[in-house]
Design an enzyme around this catalytic site. Sequence first.
Site, mmCIF file in Angstrom:
data_model
loop_
_atom_site.group_PDB
_atom_site.id
_atom_site.type_symbol
_atom_site.label_atom_id
_atom_site.label_comp_id
_atom_site.label_asym_id
_atom_site.label_seq_id
_atom_site.Cartn_x
_atom_site.Cartn_y
_atom_site.Cartn_z
ATOM 1 N N ASN A 155 50.537 -15.147 75.139
ATOM 2 C CA ASN A 155 51.187 -14.950 76.440
ATOM 3 C C ASN A 155 50.230 -15.121 77.625
ATOM 4 O O ASN A 155 50.677 -15.255 78.769
ATOM 5 C CB ASN A 155 51.895 -13.587 76.513
ATOM 6 C CG ASN A 155 53.186 -13.526 75.726
ATOM 7 O OD1 ASN A 155 53.525 -12.491 75.140
ATOM 8 N ND2 ASN A 155 53.938 -14.620 75.685
ATOM 9 N N ASP B 258 62.429 -9.966 73.180
ATOM 10 C CA ASP B 258 62.436 -11.298 73.792
ATOM 11 C C ASP B 258 63.686 -11.518 74.639
ATOM 12 O O ASP B 258 64.755 -10.979 74.352
ATOM 13 C CB ASP B 258 62.359 -12.360 72.683
ATOM 14 C CG ASP B 258 62.003 -13.729 73.238
ATOM 15 O OD1 ASP B 258 61.407 -13.797 74.340
ATOM 16 O OD2 ASP B 258 62.314 -14.735 72.575
HETATM 17 C C1 IPE Z 1 57.014 -13.258 71.720
HETATM 18 O O1 IPE Z 1 57.868 -13.806 72.641
HETATM 19 C C2 IPE Z 1 56.042 -12.329 72.377
HETATM 20 C C3 IPE Z 1 56.615 -11.094 72.917
HETATM 21 C C4 IPE Z 1 57.866 -10.733 72.888
HETATM 22 C C5 IPE Z 1 55.662 -10.211 73.503
HETATM 23 P P1 IPE Z 1 57.580 -15.208 73.347
HETATM 24 O O2 IPE Z 1 58.714 -15.422 74.261
HETATM 25 O O3 IPE Z 1 56.225 -15.223 73.933
HETATM 26 O O4 IPE Z 1 57.627 -16.202 72.111
HETATM 27 P P2 IPE Z 1 57.824 -17.787 72.105
HETATM 28 O O5 IPE Z 1 56.764 -18.374 72.976
HETATM 29 O O6 IPE Z 1 59.195 -18.060 72.647
HETATM 30 O O7 IPE Z 1 57.702 -18.175 70.666
HETATM 31 C C1 IPE Z 2 59.808 -11.363 76.448
HETATM 32 O O1 IPE Z 2 60.633 -12.055 77.311
HETATM 33 C C2 IPE Z 2 58.675 -10.683 77.161
HETATM 34 C C3 IPE Z 2 57.354 -11.200 76.819
HETATM 35 C C4 IPE Z 2 57.091 -12.263 76.142
HETATM 36 C C5 IPE Z 2 56.236 -10.459 77.309
HETATM 37 P P1 IPE Z 2 60.299 -13.529 77.785
HETATM 38 O O2 IPE Z 2 59.525 -13.460 79.046
HETATM 39 O O3 IPE Z 2 59.672 -14.303 76.688
HETATM 40 O O4 IPE Z 2 61.750 -14.092 78.075
HETATM 41 P P2 IPE Z 2 62.301 -15.536 77.768
HETATM 42 O O5 IPE Z 2 62.100 -15.782 76.310
HETATM 43 O O6 IPE Z 2 61.538 -16.491 78.617
HETATM 44 O O7 IPE Z 2 63.742 -15.447 78.136
HETATM 45 MG MG MG Z 3 60.432 -15.417 75.178
#
Ligand code: IPE
Ligand code: IPE
Ligand code: MG
Length: 253
Positions: A72, A24
Site C-alpha cells: 500500500n 477492502d
Molecule cells: C488489501 O487491499 C490490503 C488491505 C485491505 C489493507 P488492496 O486494495 O490493497 O488489495 P489489491 O491491491 O486490490 O489487491
Molecule cells: C481498503 O480499501 C483499504 C486499504 C487498502 C488500506 P481500498 O482503499 O483498497 O478500496 P478500493 O479497493 O480502492 O475500493
Molecule cells: Mg482495495
Amino acid sequence: MDVALEGDGLDPRRMPRHVACVMDGNGRWATKRGLPRTEGHRAGEEALLDATKGAVELGLEWFTVYAFSTENWRRPHEEVRFLLGVIADDLLTRRRDELHGLGVRIRFAGRRDWRVPKWILRRMDETVELTRHNKGTTLTVAFNYGGRAEIVDAARALVASGIPAAKVDERALRRHFYLPDMPDPDLFIRTSGEYRISNFLLWEIAYSELVFLDVLWPDFRREHLRQAVREYQRRERRFGRTGEQRDQEGLPS
Ligand code: IPE
Ligand code: IPE
Ligand code: MG
C-alpha cells in the site's frame, strides 16, 4: 448453550476461534458517493469498530484485520498519509479506550521498518501495553504487513538463531512469525467482491475457509460478520482426511 447465538442461526459449538478479514472497498465506497477516496477510509474506521464489537459479542478469541499492506506504500503520498492518520489518530487514540473498555487486547502484526513513522510505532506500543492484560477478543491489526515479508523475516531470524538445517521445520519457522502465539485463522473474509488474498497471512491461511462478501468495507457491520460465520458453519473442514474420518475422529470444526 448460548441463546443469543442460536437465535441467530449460529451453532455455539462450531464457532471459529480466529477470524481474519481483508477490509477492502473503501475507495469504491467513496467514489460511488462522489467523495474523495480518503472519506472511504474514514468511514471504514467506523466499520472496524462495529465489526470488533461483533467479534466480542460472538466471543471470538482472535479477530485479525488487514489495515495496511507492504504494497500500500505504492499509493499516492496523500492517501498513504491519510491512512496512517486514520490508524494513528482514530484507531489508536480515539477508539482505543472504548476497545479497552470492552476487554479487547490490541496487537499489531507487520514490519517495523523505517517507513513507519516513529510516533506511530510509539502509539502502537502504548496501545499494546494498555490492553495487554485484557481477557476478551484479541484484535490484531495487520499494519505494514505482507505475508511474504513475514515469511522472509521469520527465515532471517531462524538463520540468525544458528539452527542446524536438519532442525528446520514448520514449527521452528513459525516461532519467528510476528505473533507466534496466534493460531491460524479458521475463517478468512474479504469484502468488496474481490477474490484475492493480496499477500495477507499467506502461511497461516493454508486451511482457512474463505468467504468473499460483496459488501464494501465501510458498509460492513457486525451482521456481516455473523453472516460469514454462518457460511463457515455450513462448510466441512477435512484437513486432508476423508469426510468419513472426519465424522469418526471428531475433528475440530
Ligand atoms: C488489501 O487491499 C490490503 C488491505 C485491505 C489493507 P488492496 O486494495 O490493497 O488489495 P489489491 O491491491 O486490490 O489487491
Ligand atoms: C481498503 O480499501 C483499504 C486499504 C487498502 C488500506 P481500498 O482503499 O483498497 O478500496 P478500493 O479497493 O480502492 O475500493
Ligand atoms: Mg482495495
